[in-house]
Every structure is written in structure tokens, then in C-alpha cells.
Design a protein around this motif. Sequence first.
Motif, PDB file in Angstrom:
ATOM      1  N   CYS A  21     -30.495  53.527   2.128  1.00  0.00           N
ATOM      2  CA  CYS A  21     -31.658  53.247   2.735  1.00  0.00           C
ATOM      3  C   CYS A  21     -33.084  53.625   2.276  1.00  0.00           C
ATOM      4  O   CYS A  21     -33.139  54.732   1.661  1.00  0.00           O
ATOM      5  N   SER A  22     -33.962  52.666   2.493  1.00  0.00           N
ATOM      6  CA  SER A  22     -35.250  53.002   2.033  1.00  0.00           C
ATOM      7  C   SER A  22     -35.838  53.542   3.323  1.00  0.00           C
ATOM      8  O   SER A  22     -35.848  52.846   4.372  1.00  0.00           O
ATOM      9  N   GLU A  23     -36.865  54.525   3.073  1.00  0.00           N
ATOM     10  CA  GLU A  23     -37.883  55.145   4.193  1.00  0.00           C
ATOM     11  C   GLU A  23     -38.794  53.903   5.212  1.00  0.00           C
ATOM     12  O   GLU A  23     -39.065  54.002   5.973  1.00  0.00           O
ATOM     13  N   SER A  24     -39.010  52.943   3.991  1.00  0.00           N
ATOM     14  CA  SER A  24     -40.080  52.001   4.421  1.00  0.00           C
ATOM     15  C   SER A  24     -39.340  50.647   5.125  1.00  0.00           C
ATOM     16  O   SER A  24     -39.837  50.046   5.843  1.00  0.00           O
ATOM     17  N   ILE A  25     -38.022  50.656   5.094  1.00  0.00           N
ATOM     18  CA  ILE A  25     -37.255  49.412   5.287  1.00  0.00           C
ATOM     19  C   ILE A  25     -36.116  49.875   6.277  1.00  0.00           C
ATOM     20  O   ILE A  25     -35.271  50.342   5.745  1.00  0.00           O
ATOM     21  N   LYS A  26     -36.109  49.532   7.695  1.00  0.00           N
ATOM     22  CA  LYS A  26     -34.828  49.928   8.441  1.00  0.00           C
ATOM     23  C   LYS A  26     -34.158  48.600   8.552  1.00  0.00           C
ATOM     24  O   LYS A  26     -33.087  48.954   9.083  1.00  0.00           O
ATOM     25  N   ILE A  27     -34.661  47.497   8.808  1.00  0.00           N
ATOM     26  CA  ILE A  27     -33.786  46.204   8.897  1.00  0.00           C
ATOM     27  C   ILE A  27     -34.279  44.967   8.036  1.00  0.00           C
ATOM     28  O   ILE A  27     -35.475  45.143   7.752  1.00  0.00           O
ATOM     29  N   CYS A  28     -33.543  44.201   7.715  1.00  0.00           N
ATOM     30  CA  CYS A  28     -34.045  43.053   6.754  1.00  0.00           C
ATOM     31  C   CYS A  28     -32.681  41.816   6.705  1.00  0.00           C
ATOM     32  O   CYS A  28     -31.704  42.158   7.376  1.00  0.00           O
ATOM     33  N   ASN A  29     -32.896  40.806   6.363  1.00  0.00           N
ATOM     34  CA  ASN A  29     -32.051  39.860   6.277  1.00  0.00           C
ATOM     35  C   ASN A  29     -31.453  40.099   5.098  1.00  0.00           C
ATOM     36  O   ASN A  29     -32.092  40.316   4.044  1.00  0.00           O
ATOM     37  N   SER A  30     -30.001  39.880   4.801  1.00  0.00           N
ATOM     38  CA  SER A  30     -29.354  39.955   3.769  1.00  0.00           C
ATOM     39  C   SER A  30     -28.276  38.984   3.628  1.00  0.00           C
ATOM     40  O   SER A  30     -28.067  38.227   4.585  1.00  0.00           O
ATOM     41  N   VAL A  90     -23.413  33.990   3.902  1.00  0.00           N
ATOM     42  CA  VAL A  90     -23.783  34.277   5.402  1.00  0.00           C
ATOM     43  C   VAL A  90     -24.758  35.134   5.522  1.00  0.00           C
ATOM     44  O   VAL A  90     -24.803  36.409   5.075  1.00  0.00           O
ATOM     45  N   THR A  91     -25.840  34.636   6.170  1.00  0.00           N
ATOM     46  CA  THR A  91     -26.979  35.679   6.411  1.00  0.00           C
ATOM     47  C   THR A  91     -26.914  36.297   7.665  1.00  0.00           C
ATOM     48  O   THR A  91     -26.707  35.893   8.826  1.00  0.00           O
ATOM     49  N   VAL A  92     -26.887  37.845   7.361  1.00  0.00           N
ATOM     50  CA  VAL A  92     -26.968  38.610   8.500  1.00  0.00           C
ATOM     51  C   VAL A  92     -28.233  39.612   8.524  1.00  0.00           C
ATOM     52  O   VAL A  92     -28.779  39.634   7.485  1.00  0.00           O
ATOM     53  N   PRO A  93     -28.417  40.035   9.754  1.00  0.00           N
ATOM     54  CA  PRO A  93     -29.346  41.122   9.781  1.00  0.00           C
ATOM     55  C   PRO A  93     -28.862  42.545   9.341  1.00  0.00           C
ATOM     56  O   PRO A  93     -27.814  42.865   9.979  1.00  0.00           O
ATOM     57  N   CYS A  94     -29.463  43.104   8.470  1.00  0.00           N
ATOM     58  CA  CYS A  94     -28.639  44.203   7.754  1.00  0.00           C
ATOM     59  C   CYS A  94     -29.864  45.462   8.201  1.00  0.00           C
ATOM     60  O   CYS A  94     -30.819  45.631   8.087  1.00  0.00           O
ATOM     61  N   SER A  95     -29.220  46.685   8.688  1.00  0.00           N
ATOM     62  CA  SER A  95     -29.913  47.627   8.893  1.00  0.00           C
ATOM     63  C   SER A  95     -29.382  49.105   8.481  1.00  0.00           C
ATOM     64  O   SER A  95     -28.148  49.009   8.354  1.00  0.00           O
ATOM     65  N   CYS A  96     -30.263  50.024   8.649  1.00  0.00           N
ATOM     66  CA  CYS A  96     -29.935  51.224   8.037  1.00  0.00           C
ATOM     67  C   CYS A  96     -29.353  52.349   9.239  1.00  0.00           C
ATOM     68  O   CYS A  96     -29.779  52.235  10.264  1.00  0.00           O
ATOM     69  N   GLN A  97     -28.001  52.490   8.749  1.00  0.00           N
ATOM     70  CA  GLN A  97     -27.139  53.077   9.828  1.00  0.00           C
ATOM     71  C   GLN A  97     -26.392  54.291   9.553  1.00  0.00           C
ATOM     72  O   GLN A  97     -26.175  54.278   7.980  1.00  0.00           O
ATOM     73  N   LYS A  98     -25.861  55.122  10.299  1.00  0.00           N
ATOM     74  CA  LYS A  98     -25.061  56.333   9.699  1.00  0.00           C
ATOM     75  C   LYS A  98     -23.707  56.125  10.293  1.00  0.00           C
ATOM     76  O   LYS A  98     -23.387  56.123  11.511  1.00  0.00           O
ATOM     77  N   ILE A  99     -22.719  55.792   9.500  1.00  0.00           N
ATOM     78  CA  ILE A  99     -21.384  55.391   9.724  1.00  0.00           C
ATOM     79  C   ILE A  99     -20.401  56.846   9.379  1.00  0.00           C
ATOM     80  O   ILE A  99     -20.246  56.901   8.239  1.00  0.00           O
ATOM     81  N   ASN A 100     -20.112  57.543  10.297  1.00  0.00           N
ATOM     82  CA  ASN A 100     -19.192  58.798  10.098  1.00  0.00           C
ATOM     83  C   ASN A 100     -19.885  59.522   9.070  1.00  0.00           C
ATOM     84  O   ASN A 100     -19.421  59.913   7.975  1.00  0.00           O
ATOM     85  N   ASP A 101     -21.351  59.783   9.364  1.00  0.00           N
ATOM     86  CA  ASP A 101     -22.002  60.852   8.398  1.00  0.00           C
ATOM     87  C   ASP A 101     -22.296  60.096   7.008  1.00  0.00           C
ATOM     88  O   ASP A 101     -22.962  61.057   6.122  1.00  0.00           O
ATOM     89  N   ILE A 102     -21.901  58.813   6.926  1.00  0.00           N
ATOM     90  CA  ILE A 102     -22.358  58.206   5.584  1.00  0.00           C
ATOM     91  C   ILE A 102     -23.440  57.304   5.953  1.00  0.00           C
ATOM     92  O   ILE A 102     -23.532  56.289   6.754  1.00  0.00           O
ATOM     93  N   ALA A 103     -24.700  57.510   5.331  1.00  0.00           N
ATOM     94  CA  ALA A 103     -25.790  56.580   5.752  1.00  0.00           C
ATOM     95  C   ALA A 103     -25.896  55.641   4.829  1.00  0.00           C
ATOM     96  O   ALA A 103     -25.731  55.696   3.518  1.00  0.00           O
ATOM     97  N   LEU A 155     -19.797  46.050   7.362  1.00  0.00           N
ATOM     98  CA  LEU A 155     -20.042  45.265   6.151  1.00  0.00           C
ATOM     99  C   LEU A 155     -21.363  45.756   5.345  1.00  0.00           C
ATOM    100  O   LEU A 155     -22.359  45.744   5.860  1.00  0.00           O
ATOM    101  N   PRO A 156     -21.070  46.428   4.145  1.00  0.00           N
ATOM    102  CA  PRO A 156     -22.292  46.860   3.362  1.00  0.00           C
ATOM    103  C   PRO A 156     -22.959  45.838   3.003  1.00  0.00           C
ATOM    104  O   PRO A 156     -22.669  44.621   2.452  1.00  0.00           O
ATOM    105  N   CYS A 157     -24.444  45.874   3.332  1.00  0.00           N
ATOM    106  CA  CYS A 157     -25.523  45.010   2.832  1.00  0.00           C
ATOM    107  C   CYS A 157     -26.624  45.602   2.280  1.00  0.00           C
ATOM    108  O   CYS A 157     -26.573  46.912   1.976  1.00  0.00           O
ATOM    109  N   GLY A 158     -27.792  45.027   1.986  1.00  0.00           N
ATOM    110  CA  GLY A 158     -29.037  45.869   1.157  1.00  0.00           C
ATOM    111  C   GLY A 158     -30.278  45.170   1.481  1.00  0.00           C
ATOM    112  O   GLY A 158     -30.403  43.918   1.898  1.00  0.00           O
ATOM    113  N   CYS A 159     -31.204  46.052   1.661  1.00  0.00           N
ATOM    114  CA  CYS A 159     -32.600  45.684   1.658  1.00  0.00           C
ATOM    115  C   CYS A 159     -33.583  45.993   0.462  1.00  0.00           C
ATOM    116  O   CYS A 159     -33.027  47.179  -0.057  1.00  0.00           O
ATOM    117  N   VAL A 160     -34.493  45.236   0.242  1.00  0.00           N
ATOM    118  CA  VAL A 160     -35.233  45.614  -1.018  1.00  0.00           C
ATOM    119  C   VAL A 160     -36.814  45.210  -0.633  1.00  0.00           C
ATOM    120  O   VAL A 160     -36.982  44.447   0.280  1.00  0.00           O
TER     121      VAL A 160
END
Length: 232
Positions: free
Chosen positions: A46-55, A90-103, A151-156
Motif C-alpha cells: 500500500c501507498s500512504e497517498s492512495i487508499k483506493i483506485c481502479n485496478s 475485469v475492472t475492480v475497485p482496489c483498496s488497501c486492506q489488512k488480511i490476517n495481519d498482511i497489508a 484478490l491481490p490488485c495494485g494502485c500507482v
Amino acid sequence: MITSMALCNLLPLVFPLLLPLLADLLPRVSALESSIKSTFMYPFPCSESIKICNSSLYHINNGLQAEQIAFFYSVNRSEITYVKNQDYLVTVPCSCQKINDIAGYFYHTTYPVKKDDTFVNVSGQIYSGQAWSFGGEESKFIEGHEVDIYLPCGCVERKSQIVVTYTVQLHDTLSDIATLLSAKISGIESMNSILIQNSEYIDVGWVLFIPREKNGLSKDKEGECLNILYIF
């Protein structure tokens, strides 16, 4: 000294004794190979400046229609874009999350469990091997229940790019993937730490993040080249 003739005579006697050892060894080799491959999927940091984006998630053709794909990914049909050979983005909203302590960046959807479904099979057949395993999934796969799929995704930062989550297929090369998704090879390398170790090798089942240029590549960027080993 044992001659080649003697070895040929001994082989019929020795070979049956070796069969149980080979039978025991081959499943272990196969299990080890699967275990190694399964480690090559990781969340995009995750980036501190981007919490959600299209991926984008690259969906490998498995006989599903676009409407079915939209249902399993919980998106509108308009978010499904044809690529080739009935593969889709498939275009999806991608967001910074913590899944079982993995961010990391993830897209969350749900899957309605049917008879004989398993997490591994559903990930491979429905989600192109991209479902994130965080432990205990198989115990939740009970017929009639809905299970969470991440599903892993990414923001830039760059507005001209969108990150594509892509699963390496048979005969892929990094150059082919870059061409298919309008990306620079150097950009793919920088997004995937596994390629830093050996950028000339990729393997079937690896999940890579691809920085796709939304408006395509200019001619000078398309001229990039790299010696790549084919996977087999």
C-alpha cells in the motif's frame, strides 16, 4: 569390475526394487514444486497517498461467459473487457486492506459454494489462480455457504497507468506479457520482486503485477527487448 553386459543383466533384477522408491519420491517432488510456485503470489504494498483506485484482474478463459464472470467478480457487465481468446480484463475497485495481519491492496468479492468445491479449484477455475490464501479457507467451503475471496490488485501514482494482476500461462515470456498488456518490461520488473532475482525466468502460475499504459505504448517504448527463457 562390472562390465556393461553385467549391468544389463542386473537391471531386470534391480529395477523392481527401485520402483517403490521412485513411487515415493515423485509425489514429493510434485508437492515441492507446487509449494514453491504457491509462494510466488504476494500483495502489492500500500501507498500512504492512495487508499483506493481502479485496478484490473486478468481473467483466463475457462469457458465462462462474460455475464458469469461479472457475477463471480461482483461487478457490472460493463466492467468486463475482452482481450483475446475469450480472456478478459475485469475492472475492480482496489483498496488497501489488512488480511490476517498482511497489508496490501486487495479486491474483495464473495463466492457461493457448490457441491465438491474446494478453495484451490475455485481459485484456479474461477479466479485464474489469483485468490489470496490466508489460512483456513478449505474449512469454510461448505455447500450453500458464501465465502470471502480476496484478490491481490495494485494502485500507482501515475494516472496514465492501471495495474493488472496477471497469472503467467504456458509459453508466456515477459516480452509477450508486456506486449499483450501495453506495458514496459522495466516497469514489470520494478513491480515484481521475484523478477529482481532473475528477470530472464518466469514460471506458470506466478501472479505478477503489470503496469499497463492506458493509452498504449509509444513506438520507442515498444522497442524494448529482453532475452527471456520460455517456460515449459
